[in-house]
Design a protein around this motif. Sequence first.
Motif, mmCIF file in Angstrom:
data_model
loop_
_atom_site.group_PDB
_atom_site.id
_atom_site.type_symbol
_atom_site.label_atom_id
_atom_site.label_comp_id
_atom_site.label_asym_id
_atom_site.label_seq_id
_atom_site.Cartn_x
_atom_site.Cartn_y
_atom_site.Cartn_z
ATOM 1 N N TYR A 107 0.909 -1.195 -0.120
ATOM 2 C CA TYR A 107 0.282 0.149 -0.195
ATOM 3 C C TYR A 107 0.844 1.369 -0.037
ATOM 4 O O TYR A 107 0.553 2.238 -0.754
ATOM 5 C CB TYR A 107 -0.908 -0.040 1.216
ATOM 6 N N SER A 119 -6.802 -2.280 -4.363
ATOM 7 C CA SER A 119 -6.658 -3.130 -3.477
ATOM 8 C C SER A 119 -6.488 -4.542 -3.855
ATOM 9 O O SER A 119 -5.639 -5.260 -3.315
ATOM 10 C CB SER A 119 -7.461 -3.168 -2.397
ATOM 11 N N ASN A 120 -7.433 -5.102 -4.655
ATOM 12 C CA ASN A 120 -7.288 -6.502 -5.076
ATOM 13 C C ASN A 120 -5.722 -6.858 -5.648
ATOM 14 O O ASN A 120 -5.351 -7.876 -5.356
ATOM 15 C CB ASN A 120 -8.414 -6.779 -5.954
ATOM 16 N N TYR A 144 -6.895 -7.898 4.715
ATOM 17 C CA TYR A 144 -7.721 -7.328 3.616
ATOM 18 C C TYR A 144 -9.335 -7.251 4.098
ATOM 19 O O TYR A 144 -9.849 -6.246 3.432
ATOM 20 C CB TYR A 144 -7.213 -7.875 2.622
ATOM 21 N N TYR A 287 -9.658 -2.847 8.569
ATOM 22 C CA TYR A 287 -8.759 -3.408 7.907
ATOM 23 C C TYR A 287 -7.512 -2.684 7.409
ATOM 24 O O TYR A 287 -7.538 -1.657 7.740
ATOM 25 C CB TYR A 287 -9.535 -4.088 6.452
ATOM 26 N N PRO A 290 -4.003 2.744 3.439
ATOM 27 C CA PRO A 290 -2.849 3.762 3.667
ATOM 28 C C PRO A 290 -3.234 4.668 4.708
ATOM 29 O O PRO A 290 -4.250 4.795 4.990
ATOM 30 C CB PRO A 290 -3.063 4.320 2.204
ATOM 31 N N VAL A 291 -2.188 5.399 5.145
ATOM 32 C CA VAL A 291 -2.273 6.477 6.195
ATOM 33 C C VAL A 291 -1.695 7.833 5.509
ATOM 34 O O VAL A 291 -0.612 7.801 4.703
ATOM 35 C CB VAL A 291 -1.088 5.980 7.209
ATOM 36 N N LYS A 292 -2.550 8.898 5.856
ATOM 37 C CA LYS A 292 -2.024 9.936 5.414
ATOM 38 C C LYS A 292 -1.017 10.739 6.140
ATOM 39 O O LYS A 292 -0.703 10.426 7.355
ATOM 40 C CB LYS A 292 -3.260 10.956 5.580
ATOM 41 N N GLY B 147 -14.768 1.549 3.005
ATOM 42 C CA GLY B 147 -13.512 2.250 2.140
ATOM 43 C C GLY B 147 -14.288 2.948 1.055
ATOM 44 O O GLY B 147 -15.302 3.614 0.969
ATOM 45 N N VAL B 148 -13.671 2.740 0.005
ATOM 46 C CA VAL B 148 -14.093 3.101 -1.431
ATOM 47 C C VAL B 148 -14.237 1.966 -2.357
ATOM 48 O O VAL B 148 -13.238 1.597 -3.239
ATOM 49 C CB VAL B 148 -12.952 4.169 -1.934
ATOM 50 N N ILE B 150 -15.320 -0.553 -4.975
ATOM 51 C CA ILE B 150 -15.629 -0.797 -6.402
ATOM 52 C C ILE B 150 -16.276 -2.077 -6.631
ATOM 53 O O ILE B 150 -15.808 -3.281 -6.091
ATOM 54 C CB ILE B 150 -14.257 -0.924 -7.182
ATOM 55 N N LYS B 152 -17.323 -4.460 -8.778
ATOM 56 C CA LYS B 152 -16.839 -5.012 -10.447
ATOM 57 C C LYS B 152 -17.738 -5.901 -11.301
ATOM 58 O O LYS B 152 -17.972 -5.990 -12.494
ATOM 59 C CB LYS B 152 -15.595 -5.571 -10.452
ATOM 60 N N ASP B 163 -13.880 -4.838 -4.948
ATOM 61 C CA ASP B 163 -12.257 -4.361 -4.942
ATOM 62 C C ASP B 163 -12.561 -2.929 -4.365
ATOM 63 O O ASP B 163 -13.443 -2.665 -3.941
ATOM 64 C CB ASP B 163 -11.674 -4.289 -6.433
ATOM 65 N N ARG B 164 -11.090 -2.195 -3.958
ATOM 66 C CA ARG B 164 -11.309 -1.193 -3.418
ATOM 67 C C ARG B 164 -10.357 -0.149 -4.054
ATOM 68 O O ARG B 164 -9.184 -0.715 -4.606
ATOM 69 C CB ARG B 164 -10.765 -1.329 -1.717
ATOM 70 N N VAL B 165 -10.735 1.236 -3.968
ATOM 71 C CA VAL B 165 -9.831 2.097 -4.427
ATOM 72 C C VAL B 165 -8.764 2.384 -2.997
ATOM 73 O O VAL B 165 -9.321 2.754 -1.862
ATOM 74 C CB VAL B 165 -10.285 3.635 -4.640
ATOM 75 N N PRO B 166 -7.440 2.138 -2.954
ATOM 76 C CA PRO B 166 -6.461 2.110 -1.876
ATOM 77 C C PRO B 166 -6.715 3.579 -1.511
ATOM 78 O O PRO B 166 -6.640 4.515 -2.357
ATOM 79 C CB PRO B 166 -5.364 1.687 -2.390
ATOM 80 N N SER B 167 -7.009 3.856 -0.226
ATOM 81 C CA SER B 167 -7.133 5.417 0.450
ATOM 82 C C SER B 167 -6.989 5.518 1.762
ATOM 83 O O SER B 167 -7.610 4.743 2.421
ATOM 84 C CB SER B 167 -8.545 5.940 -0.247
ATOM 85 N N PRO B 168 -6.291 6.338 2.312
ATOM 86 C CA PRO B 168 -6.326 6.698 3.728
ATOM 87 C C PRO B 168 -7.549 7.497 4.023
ATOM 88 O O PRO B 168 -8.444 7.482 3.059
ATOM 89 C CB PRO B 168 -5.257 7.926 3.845
ATOM 90 N N LEU B 207 -10.788 1.804 -13.123
ATOM 91 C CA LEU B 207 -9.754 0.703 -12.838
ATOM 92 C C LEU B 207 -8.439 0.953 -13.465
ATOM 93 O O LEU B 207 -7.546 0.450 -13.206
ATOM 94 C CB LEU B 207 -10.494 -0.357 -13.689
ATOM 95 N N ALA B 208 -8.432 1.855 -14.509
ATOM 96 C CA ALA B 208 -7.264 2.185 -15.321
ATOM 97 C C ALA B 208 -6.374 3.158 -14.433
ATOM 98 O O ALA B 208 -5.092 3.105 -14.715
ATOM 99 C CB ALA B 208 -7.434 2.743 -16.714
ATOM 100 N N PRO B 210 -6.979 3.902 -10.368
ATOM 101 C CA PRO B 210 -7.962 3.630 -9.317
ATOM 102 C C PRO B 210 -7.416 4.665 -8.061
ATOM 103 O O PRO B 210 -6.694 4.169 -7.065
ATOM 104 C CB PRO B 210 -7.820 2.279 -8.741
#
Lengths: 293, 293
Positions: A107, A119-120, A144, A287, A290-292, B147-148, B150, B152, B163-168, B207-208, B210
């Motif tokens: 991450y 994430s996947n 996850y 779960y 990422p951390v800001k 989280g965020v 997706i 699919k 799935d997820r958009v990785p995000s703090p 997805l291109a 995320p």
Amino acid sequence: MSIESSAGRAFAPGHITGFFEMHDDPDPRRKGSTGCGVVIDGGIDTIVTRGVGKTEVYLDGASVKADTTCSLIEQLVDFPVHVNCTSSIPIGCGFGASAAGSLSTAYALNDAFSLGLTSNQLVEAVHIAEVSNGSGMGDVEGQYFGGVPIRKVPGCPPYGVLDRVPSPSFEVHCIVLGELSTGSVLNDAGLMRDINSAGRSALRSLLARPTVTNFMEISKQFTLKCGLASDRVMDAIEAVGAAGGMASQAMLGDTVFACSVEETKKDVFDALSTFAEVTTYNVTSCYEHPVKF
Amino acid sequence: MSIESSAGRAFAPGHITGFFEMHDDPDPRRKGSTGCGVVIDGGIDTIVTRGVGKTEVYLDGASVKADTTCSLIEQLVDFPVHVNCTSSIPIGCGFGASAAGSLSTAYALNDAFSLGLTSNQLVEAVHIAEVSNGSGMGDVEGQYFGGVPIRKVPGCPPYGVLDRVPSPSFEVHCIVLGELSTGSVLNDAGLMRDINSAGRSALRSLLARPTVTNFMEISKQFTLKCGLASDRVMDAIEAVGAAGGMASQAMLGDTVFACSVEETKKDVFDALSTFAEVTTYNVTSCYEHPVKF
């Protein structure tokens, strides 16, 4: 906090497996384990920056080999990175630390170098690193997903199928009594046959009654059937039971994890304290992330 | 807190959809939507107890019809229950309130009456209730994942793929400008063709790349393409852009949600405030869960 621009930071929680069954497959994405565990609020917090010369991984200030994390890094970037991990879980004791280190690194790399992965995709890379190094048994999928994840079909998403034991936040008390070599267990064919048979029936039992109390009971029965517990682990599990709590062995570690209702919490804590120093974590609906900065 | 023994309590978060595509299927478990949204820390907290005579649902103290929640209840128990929901999100404005009410009710029922169901089974029951009432478009899967998320592949687990958009953790500021009838949108065949075509290409774009920034941009483009926004929604979205933030319309609501980097946060908040009262939520790595009494 002042930090150079191409830096990323992420947290991945620890995961304690209560019971499992290993599944082999020619496709590493479908290889892994089924079973159940708990995800805890202790874990590994990782900061990555661009490295100089070669990739280096530090854990709590000391340089470490970190094979799984290095395999993961090679899949994601083609330049050296500096990885700085801070852990709030014991390493090599059944807390899923190698997966937590790799997942938080994945991450953090994604964030620092704008890799543009979902994430996947990050979980898949960690899963492949874990499977090829023989260091993990599905911890990354649990981390996850969060909570009390049930791994019903092995593999990373979308191959693996996850479910959860519905549960409010609760505390687990842990003691580490020594070391258990994961390799010595996974390479013992006879032992693995027993484990897989016990793990399969444990999963069936859990799905018939998916509660935390049943998870703890089934995990204890699994430990007993497989003969993985040292004498001191057995003694600690019995002491917790006598104090009105529930305990089992973390897979794979010489580690006992315990929980209890509010009324017997102090007694359970005190019972465990006579064996080793107790660390308490929370199992929550959270779960990896990422951390800001 | 003193509570009668067969009572259960659970929380389910709100979910704001940014873009979506509807997918029909003869199997309700595979019917639903793909798309992406954000799960927020505001939601619905529900207490259930055994009812007298007939099932009754209360929301913030007032008796409500709650068709989706009643469908859900009929799937899980064959006796009347008393459901007491407390909401920290607006109802009927694109915050996924009907799914949050049903999902929290499902967890609370499971806990109160020891139904012995897993999270996937509870989510499936809510998904079927949502689909058969036409009240939801995949909110429950998002709320279950956190989280965020997706979406699919449409449908409840294990059919749907998330799935997820990785995000703090980050803040979203929301304003509600009026009402938008979900039925009037979903029953307009021409509009739905446009929505589905725009939703499909939005998912490909996300997805291109995320990231949260791209999610917000794609969601705004989706709103513009589909012509779902009222003039005031358009004005608010533009005002947030001029203030250095990103905004789009909650699907399906006459609601604007916005986020920004730290530097422009106050400007974005002030810009939104000129249209309506602003409520700020956090998008975190958390999901639905039972709550301990």
